[in-house]
Write a protein that holds these residues in place. Structure first.
Motif, PDB file in Angstrom:
ATOM      1  N   LEU A  45       0.817  -1.205   0.000  1.00 54.95           N
ATOM      2  CA  LEU A  45       0.000   0.000   0.000  1.00 54.95           C
ATOM      3  C   LEU A  45       0.855   1.261   0.000  1.00 54.95           C
ATOM      4  CD1 LEU A  45      -2.857   1.274   0.320  1.00 54.95           C
ATOM      5  CD2 LEU A  45      -2.442   1.198   2.766  1.00 54.95           C
ATOM      6  N   LEU A  46       1.832   1.314   0.873  1.00 59.48           N
ATOM      7  CA  LEU A  46       2.695   2.490   0.940  1.00 59.48           C
ATOM      8  C   LEU A  46       3.539   2.647  -0.321  1.00 59.48           C
ATOM      9  CD1 LEU A  46       3.889   2.346   4.648  1.00 59.48           C
ATOM     10  CD2 LEU A  46       2.183   3.862   3.640  1.00 59.48           C
ATOM     11  N   GLY A  47       4.076   1.544  -0.813  1.00 56.71           N
ATOM     12  CA  GLY A  47       4.912   1.598  -2.012  1.00 56.71           C
ATOM     13  C   GLY A  47       4.157   2.075  -3.231  1.00 56.71           C
ATOM     14  N   SER A  48       2.948   1.593  -3.406  1.00 58.88           N
ATOM     15  CA  SER A  48       2.175   2.008  -4.581  1.00 58.88           C
ATOM     16  C   SER A  48       1.761   3.466  -4.473  1.00 58.88           C
ATOM     17  CB  SER A  48       0.949   1.124  -4.753  1.00 58.88           C
ATOM     18  OG  SER A  48       0.043   1.304  -3.687  1.00 58.88           O
ATOM     19  N   ASN A  49       1.441   3.930  -3.269  1.00 57.57           N
ATOM     20  CA  ASN A  49       1.051   5.334  -3.115  1.00 57.57           C
ATOM     21  C   ASN A  49       2.232   6.278  -3.242  1.00 57.57           C
ATOM     22  OD1 ASN A  49      -1.693   4.933  -2.807  1.00 57.57           O
ATOM     23  ND2 ASN A  49      -1.503   4.555  -0.632  1.00 57.57           N
ATOM     24  N   ILE A  50       3.400   5.844  -2.829  1.00 53.60           N
ATOM     25  CA  ILE A  50       4.593   6.682  -2.961  1.00 53.60           C
ATOM     26  C   ILE A  50       4.901   6.941  -4.438  1.00 53.60           C
ATOM     27  CG2 ILE A  50       7.106   6.665  -2.660  1.00 53.60           C
ATOM     28  CD1 ILE A  50       6.608   5.397   0.095  1.00 53.60           C
ATOM     29  N   ILE A  51       4.632   5.969  -5.273  1.00 53.98           N
ATOM     30  CA  ILE A  51       4.856   6.138  -6.712  1.00 53.98           C
ATOM     31  C   ILE A  51       3.661   6.809  -7.393  1.00 53.98           C
ATOM     32  CG2 ILE A  51       5.181   4.886  -8.884  1.00 53.98           C
ATOM     33  CD1 ILE A  51       7.661   4.981  -7.093  1.00 53.98           C
ATOM     34  N   SER A  52       2.451   6.386  -7.076  1.00 56.25           N
ATOM     35  CA  SER A  52       1.259   6.821  -7.805  1.00 56.25           C
ATOM     36  C   SER A  52       0.915   8.288  -7.602  1.00 56.25           C
ATOM     37  CB  SER A  52       0.056   5.970  -7.403  1.00 56.25           C
ATOM     38  OG  SER A  52       0.256   4.645  -7.772  1.00 56.25           O
ATOM     39  N   ILE A  53       0.950   8.758  -6.371  1.00 54.53           N
ATOM     40  CA  ILE A  53       0.502  10.126  -6.103  1.00 54.53           C
ATOM     41  C   ILE A  53       1.383  11.164  -6.797  1.00 54.53           C
ATOM     42  CG2 ILE A  53       0.157  11.850  -4.292  1.00 54.53           C
ATOM     43  CD1 ILE A  53      -0.917   9.528  -2.547  1.00 54.53           C
ATOM     44  N   PRO A  54       2.723  11.122  -6.650  1.00 51.21           N
ATOM     45  CA  PRO A  54       3.526  12.117  -7.387  1.00 51.21           C
ATOM     46  C   PRO A  54       3.403  11.975  -8.910  1.00 51.21           C
ATOM     47  CG  PRO A  54       4.832  11.121  -5.659  1.00 51.21           C
ATOM     48  CD  PRO A  54       3.561  10.348  -5.745  1.00 51.21           C
ATOM     49  N   LEU A  55       3.235  10.751  -9.381  1.00 49.60           N
ATOM     50  CA  LEU A  55       3.085  10.545 -10.819  1.00 49.60           C
ATOM     51  C   LEU A  55       1.786  11.160 -11.326  1.00 49.60           C
ATOM     52  CD1 LEU A  55       4.362   9.219 -13.299  1.00 49.60           C
ATOM     53  CD2 LEU A  55       3.083   7.156 -12.741  1.00 49.60           C
ATOM     54  N   MET A  56       0.692  10.966 -10.601  1.00 49.21           N
ATOM     55  CA  MET A  56      -0.585  11.545 -11.016  1.00 49.21           C
ATOM     56  C   MET A  56      -0.546  13.066 -10.983  1.00 49.21           C
ATOM     57  SD  MET A  56      -3.532   9.088  -9.445  1.00 49.21           S
ATOM     58  CE  MET A  56      -2.945   9.150  -7.777  1.00 49.21           C
ATOM     59  N   VAL A  57       0.073  13.638  -9.956  1.00 47.35           N
ATOM     60  CA  VAL A  57       0.174  15.099  -9.852  1.00 47.35           C
ATOM     61  C   VAL A  57       1.012  15.659 -11.000  1.00 47.35           C
ATOM     62  CG1 VAL A  57       1.084  16.976  -8.441  1.00 47.35           C
ATOM     63  CG2 VAL A  57      -0.225  15.144  -7.371  1.00 47.35           C
ATOM     64  N   THR A  58       2.101  14.986 -11.312  1.00 43.27           N
ATOM     65  CA  THR A  58       2.974  15.432 -12.402  1.00 43.27           C
ATOM     66  C   THR A  58       2.257  15.371 -13.745  1.00 43.27           C
ATOM     67  OG1 THR A  58       4.895  14.643 -11.182  1.00 43.27           O
ATOM     68  CG2 THR A  58       5.189  15.037 -13.540  1.00 43.27           C
ATOM     69  N   ILE A  59       1.558  14.287 -14.007  1.00 41.68           N
ATOM     70  CA  ILE A  59       0.843  14.145 -15.281  1.00 41.68           C
ATOM     71  C   ILE A  59      -0.271  15.177 -15.395  1.00 41.68           C
ATOM     72  CG2 ILE A  59      -0.675  12.607 -16.598  1.00 41.68           C
ATOM     73  CD1 ILE A  59       1.097  10.292 -15.617  1.00 41.68           C
ATOM     74  N   ALA A  60      -1.009  15.395 -14.299  1.00 43.59           N
ATOM     75  CA  ALA A  60      -2.076  16.402 -14.324  1.00 43.59           C
ATOM     76  C   ALA A  60      -1.510  17.794 -14.578  1.00 43.59           C
ATOM     77  CB  ALA A  60      -2.849  16.362 -13.012  1.00 43.59           C
ATOM     78  N   TYR A  61      -0.388  18.100 -13.947  1.00 39.53           N
ATOM     79  CA  TYR A  61       0.250  19.409 -14.153  1.00 39.53           C
ATOM     80  C   TYR A  61       0.711  19.562 -15.604  1.00 39.53           C
ATOM     81  CZ  TYR A  61       3.542  23.255 -13.761  1.00 39.53           C
ATOM     82  OH  TYR A  61       4.208  24.435 -13.952  1.00 39.53           O
ATOM     83  N   ASP A  62       1.342  18.523 -16.146  1.00 39.58           N
ATOM     84  CA  ASP A  62       1.804  18.588 -17.531  1.00 39.58           C
ATOM     85  C   ASP A  62       0.642  18.745 -18.501  1.00 39.58           C
ATOM     86  OD1 ASP A  62       4.437  18.413 -16.782  1.00 39.58           O
ATOM     87  OD2 ASP A  62       4.640  16.269 -17.237  1.00 39.58           O
ATOM     88  N   CYS A  63      -0.437  18.023 -18.251  1.00 40.88           N
ATOM     89  CA  CYS A  63      -1.606  18.135 -19.131  1.00 40.88           C
ATOM     90  C   CYS A  63      -2.202  19.533 -19.065  1.00 40.88           C
ATOM     91  CB  CYS A  63      -2.653  17.095 -18.753  1.00 40.88           C
ATOM     92  SG  CYS A  63      -2.177  15.416 -19.167  1.00 40.88           S
ATOM     93  N   ARG A  64      -2.234  20.104 -17.874  1.00 43.45           N
ATOM     94  CA  ARG A  64      -2.771  21.456 -17.704  1.00 43.45           C
ATOM     95  C   ARG A  64      -1.909  22.467 -18.427  1.00 43.45           C
ATOM     96  NH1 ARG A  64      -2.331  25.186 -12.812  1.00 43.45           N
ATOM     97  NH2 ARG A  64      -3.758  26.831 -13.342  1.00 43.45           N
ATOM     98  N   CYS A  65      -0.589  22.330 -18.300  1.00 43.42           N
ATOM     99  CA  CYS A  65       0.319  23.277 -18.957  1.00 43.42           C
ATOM    100  C   CYS A  65       0.242  23.168 -20.484  1.00 43.42           C
ATOM    101  CB  CYS A  65       1.747  23.041 -18.486  1.00 43.42           C
ATOM    102  SG  CYS A  65       2.036  23.540 -16.780  1.00 43.42           S
ATOM    103  N   CYS A  66       0.183  21.969 -20.986  1.00 41.32           N
ATOM    104  CA  CYS A  66       0.127  21.781 -22.443  1.00 41.32           C
ATOM    105  C   CYS A  66      -1.203  22.231 -23.006  1.00 41.32           C
ATOM    106  CB  CYS A  66       0.361  20.315 -22.787  1.00 41.32           C
ATOM    107  SG  CYS A  66       2.045  19.778 -22.473  1.00 41.32           S
ATOM    108  N   HIS A  67      -2.273  22.057 -22.220  1.00 39.48           N
ATOM    109  CA  HIS A  67      -3.606  22.450 -22.691  1.00 39.48           C
ATOM    110  C   HIS A  67      -3.759  23.960 -22.753  1.00 39.48           C
ATOM    111  CE1 HIS A  67      -7.765  21.955 -23.626  1.00 39.48           C
ATOM    112  NE2 HIS A  67      -8.164  22.583 -22.529  1.00 39.48           N
ATOM    113  N   GLU A  68      -3.058  24.680 -21.882  1.00 39.38           N
ATOM    114  CA  GLU A  68      -3.157  26.132 -21.863  1.00 39.38           C
ATOM    115  C   GLU A  68      -2.427  26.774 -23.035  1.00 39.38           C
ATOM    116  OE1 GLU A  68      -1.726  27.410 -18.070  1.00 39.38           O
ATOM    117  OE2 GLU A  68      -3.528  26.776 -17.043  1.00 39.38           O
ATOM    118  N   LEU A  69      -1.452  26.079 -23.605  1.00 33.76           N
ATOM    119  CA  LEU A  69      -0.682  26.662 -24.710  1.00 33.76           C
ATOM    120  C   LEU A  69      -1.479  26.776 -25.952  1.00 33.76           C
ATOM    121  CD1 LEU A  69       2.744  24.898 -24.199  1.00 33.76           C
ATOM    122  CD2 LEU A  69       2.130  27.224 -23.588  1.00 33.76           C
TER     123      LEU A  69
END
Length: 69
Positions: A45-69
């Motif tokens: 549980l801890l291992g999957s969340n340590i990887i998943s949460i930062p990955l999801m935040v990074t992807i959401a941020y990248d999608c937001r930045c690319c969509h605004e351009l």
């Protein structure tokens, strides 16, 4: 591709993908709980969340930045 073949909406396709990708972790947690080895489930549980949460935040941020351009 499967989403269109099965007639799923985008949100139901995303939910299906989330269930499919989480199923191995759920199986490991259920098995470890049934065998009385809770450390494996907690580590999983801890291992999957340590990887998943930062990955999801990074992807959401990248999608937001690319969509605004």
């Amino acid at each position: 591709m499967l989403r269109k073949q099965w007639g799923l909406t985008a949100s139901s396709g995303a939910a299906f993908l989330a269930i499919v990708t989480a199923s191995p972790e759920v199986a490991i947690n259920i098995t470890s709980a049934a065998r009385g080895v809770s450390d494996i489930g907690l580590g999983n549980l801890l291992g999957s969340n340590i990887i998943s949460i930062p990955l999801m935040v990074t992807i959401a941020y990248d999608c937001r930045c690319c969509h605004e351009l």
